[in-house]
Design an enzyme around this catalytic site. Sequence first.
Site, PDB file in Angstrom:
ATOM      1  CB  SER A 118     -67.511   2.213 -30.720  1.00  0.00           C
ATOM      2  OG  SER A 118     -66.331   2.359 -31.471  1.00  0.00           O
ATOM      3  N   PRO A 119     -69.036  -0.515 -28.617  1.00  0.00           N
ATOM      4  CG  PRO A 119     -68.886  -2.704 -27.792  1.00  0.00           C
ATOM      5  CD  PRO A 119     -68.346  -1.793 -28.857  1.00  0.00           C
ATOM      6  CG  LEU A 120     -67.240  -1.070 -23.979  1.00  0.00           C
ATOM      7  CD1 LEU A 120     -65.929  -1.663 -23.466  1.00  0.00           C
ATOM      8  CD2 LEU A 120     -68.380  -1.415 -23.021  1.00  0.00           C
ATOM      9  N   GLY A 121     -68.392   3.028 -26.242  1.00  0.00           N
ATOM     10  CA  GLY A 121     -68.241   4.456 -26.530  1.00  0.00           C
ATOM     11  C   GLY A 121     -66.970   4.782 -27.293  1.00  0.00           C
ATOM     12  N   GLY A 122     -66.177   3.759 -27.630  1.00  0.00           N
ATOM     13  CA  GLY A 122     -64.963   3.993 -28.424  1.00  0.00           C
ATOM     14  C   GLY A 122     -63.716   3.988 -27.562  1.00  0.00           C
ATOM     15  CE1 TYR A 158     -61.030  -1.252 -38.016  1.00  0.00           C
ATOM     16  CE2 TYR A 158     -61.169  -3.409 -36.999  1.00  0.00           C
ATOM     17  CZ  TYR A 158     -61.780  -2.255 -37.453  1.00  0.00           C
ATOM     18  OH  TYR A 158     -63.135  -2.109 -37.339  1.00  0.00           O
ATOM     19  CB  ALA A 170     -63.956   2.198 -23.525  1.00  0.00           C
ATOM     20  N   GLY A 171     -63.230   4.032 -21.026  1.00  0.00           N
ATOM     21  CA  GLY A 171     -62.842   4.046 -19.610  1.00  0.00           C
ATOM     22  C   GLY A 171     -63.708   4.944 -18.756  1.00  0.00           C
ATOM     23  CG  HIS A 224     -64.968  -1.206 -42.978  1.00  0.00           C
ATOM     24  ND1 HIS A 224     -63.655  -1.440 -42.683  1.00  0.00           N
ATOM     25  CD2 HIS A 224     -65.499  -0.712 -41.841  1.00  0.00           C
ATOM     26  CE1 HIS A 224     -63.403  -1.094 -41.436  1.00  0.00           C
ATOM     27  NE2 HIS A 224     -64.509  -0.646 -40.898  1.00  0.00           N
TER      28      HIS A 224
HETATM   29  N1  LIG Z   1     -67.469  -1.269 -38.567  1.00  0.00           N
HETATM   30  C1  LIG Z   1     -66.900  -0.144 -38.220  1.00  0.00           C
HETATM   31  O1  LIG Z   1     -66.958   0.877 -38.937  1.00  0.00           O
HETATM   32  C2  LIG Z   1     -66.165  -0.090 -36.925  1.00  0.00           C
HETATM   33  C3  LIG Z   1     -65.754   1.154 -36.383  1.00  0.00           C
HETATM   34  C4  LIG Z   1     -65.084   1.142 -35.151  1.00  0.00           C
HETATM   35  C5  LIG Z   1     -64.862  -0.062 -34.496  1.00  0.00           C
HETATM   36  N2  LIG Z   1     -65.252  -1.245 -35.063  1.00  0.00           N
HETATM   37  C6  LIG Z   1     -65.040  -2.553 -34.390  1.00  0.00           C
HETATM   38  O2  LIG Z   1     -65.659  -2.517 -33.126  1.00  0.00           O
HETATM   39  C7  LIG Z   1     -64.709  -2.859 -32.116  1.00  0.00           C
HETATM   40  C8  LIG Z   1     -65.046  -2.159 -30.816  1.00  0.00           C
HETATM   41  O3  LIG Z   1     -65.000  -0.760 -30.956  1.00  0.00           O
HETATM   42  P1  LIG Z   1     -63.789   0.117 -30.351  1.00  0.00           P
HETATM   43  O4  LIG Z   1     -62.635  -0.739 -30.118  1.00  0.00           O
HETATM   44  O5  LIG Z   1     -63.687   1.296 -31.255  1.00  0.00           O
HETATM   45  O6  LIG Z   1     -64.399   0.718 -29.022  1.00  0.00           O
HETATM   46  P2  LIG Z   1     -65.000   0.109 -27.658  1.00  0.00           P
HETATM   47  O7  LIG Z   1     -65.174  -1.349 -27.764  1.00  0.00           O
HETATM   48  O8  LIG Z   1     -66.185   0.928 -27.331  1.00  0.00           O
HETATM   49  O9  LIG Z   1     -63.848   0.474 -26.642  1.00  0.00           O
HETATM   50  C9  LIG Z   1     -62.590  -0.139 -26.729  1.00  0.00           C
HETATM   51  C10 LIG Z   1     -61.776   0.198 -25.505  1.00  0.00           C
HETATM   52  O10 LIG Z   1     -62.499  -0.215 -24.359  1.00  0.00           O
HETATM   53  C11 LIG Z   1     -61.627  -0.658 -23.378  1.00  0.00           C
HETATM   54  N3  LIG Z   1     -62.358  -1.740 -22.672  1.00  0.00           N
HETATM   55  C12 LIG Z   1     -62.806  -2.895 -23.211  1.00  0.00           C
HETATM   56  N4  LIG Z   1     -63.471  -3.626 -22.317  1.00  0.00           N
HETATM   57  C13 LIG Z   1     -63.443  -2.914 -21.163  1.00  0.00           C
HETATM   58  C14 LIG Z   1     -63.938  -3.147 -19.870  1.00  0.00           C
HETATM   59  N5  LIG Z   1     -64.625  -4.254 -19.590  1.00  0.00           N
HETATM   60  N6  LIG Z   1     -63.728  -2.203 -18.927  1.00  0.00           N
HETATM   61  C15 LIG Z   1     -63.030  -1.057 -19.209  1.00  0.00           C
HETATM   62  N7  LIG Z   1     -62.532  -0.773 -20.427  1.00  0.00           N
HETATM   63  C16 LIG Z   1     -62.739  -1.699 -21.395  1.00  0.00           C
HETATM   64  C17 LIG Z   1     -60.412  -1.215 -24.080  1.00  0.00           C
HETATM   65  O11 LIG Z   1     -59.269  -0.861 -23.329  1.00  0.00           O
HETATM   66  P3  LIG Z   1     -57.846  -1.603 -23.496  1.00  0.00           P
HETATM   67  O12 LIG Z   1     -57.401  -1.302 -24.907  1.00  0.00           O
HETATM   68  O13 LIG Z   1     -57.024  -0.943 -22.472  1.00  0.00           O
HETATM   69  O14 LIG Z   1     -58.066  -3.065 -23.316  1.00  0.00           O
HETATM   70  C18 LIG Z   1     -60.471  -0.587 -25.456  1.00  0.00           C
HETATM   71  O15 LIG Z   1     -59.407   0.286 -25.750  1.00  0.00           O
HETATM   72  C19 LIG Z   1     -63.372  -2.416 -32.729  1.00  0.00           C
HETATM   73  O16 LIG Z   1     -62.277  -2.954 -32.041  1.00  0.00           O
HETATM   74  C20 LIG Z   1     -63.560  -2.893 -34.135  1.00  0.00           C
HETATM   75  O17 LIG Z   1     -63.347  -4.282 -34.213  1.00  0.00           O
HETATM   76  C21 LIG Z   1     -65.912  -1.272 -36.253  1.00  0.00           C
END
Ligand SMILES: NC(=O)c1ccc[n+]([C@@H]2O[C@H](COP(=O)([O-])OP(=O)(O)OC[C@H]3O[C@@H](n4cnc5c(N)ncnc54)[C@H](OP(=O)(O)O)[C@@H]3O)[C@@H](O)[C@H]2O)c1
Length: 286
Positions: free
Chosen positions: A208-212, A53, A216-217, A128
Amino acid sequence: MQTRRIGDVQVGAIGLGGMPMSIEGRPDEQRSIAAIHAALDAGVTLIDTADAYHRDANEVGHNETLIARALAGYGGDTSDVLVATKGGHLRPGDGSWTLNGSPEYLKNACDASLERLGVEAIGLYQFHRPDPKVPYAESVGAIRDLLDAGKIRFAGISNANPDQIRQADQILGGRLVSVQNQFSPAFRSSEPELELCAEMDIAFLPWSPLGGISHAGDLGSRFAVFAEVAREYGVSPQQVSLAWMLAKAPVVIPIPGSSRPETIRDSVGAVDLKLSPEELSRLDAA
Ligand SMILES: NC(=O)c1ccc[n+]([C@@H]2O[C@H](COP(=O)([O-])OP(=O)(O)OC[C@H]3O[C@@H](n4cnc5c(N)ncnc54)[C@H](OP(=O)(O)O)[C@@H]3O)[C@@H](O)[C@H]2O)c1
């Protein structure tokens, strides 16, 4: 916050994903530290990161360093915080993600993560992503060796299919504690892995539980039923998404990414949102 189990420790049922604080589009460090501190204030005790990251090629481990700094600068007790990092992905700096699952690489990567996190043993170390050029058993064998050497407290895997989950647990001698796979309203094909984790009683961490980051927004505008249920409760569609996956099995611990205090605070609210069986089936069918 309500807790769930990883290995033999309890962590807050909503974790924090660190990726948005360190890759392209990241905010200034002050805002990221404020987001991590807000998460800790809200009871988050699982923070997910990875050595990959980062944005530029010369800043490997940017997110690990940031998290270590935020924990060191937090006024309260952080002894119950489990930092979960990963090895096996690389970013050459051109925006792409490459792989190296060789045992030698993974062992060196773990040593570098230990140093950046400033700990004697990494809380949870996750392989990973499978590297097609290296037999899976060899990569997971390296994680087993790290566990045996006491360099990592718990072992996990990521981006694994059901066969790989069973194989990894066998190689680790029954010590696999977690599987981290993509899972969200937009991406549901990890249901078999989620169900297998529930059966094996190991943690399932939806990534990416919110779609990435870039989607996410607009979760509510893409999934009308999530927006409808959110309106009924006066909460955000993002909270509904997290509550929906928490209800799938007691092993589920979502790790929404955040780079602002208000988003992680909102996400944590999902643990108190109890959806009815009828609402859960509407969301399942959406
Ligand atoms: N293992 C893997 O291959 C892999 C791949 C991808 C991700 N990951 C892990 O999974 C984590 C989560 O995935 P992600 O970050 O890709 O995507 P995500 O959690 O689906 O979405 C992240 C975005 O959601 C926004 N958000 C969070 N909470 C919210 C809420 N309650 N209401 C509105 N918007 C909200 C955040 O905005 P703000 O930035 O503006 O706060 C952030 O930029 C990563 O951070 C990483 O640690 C792992």
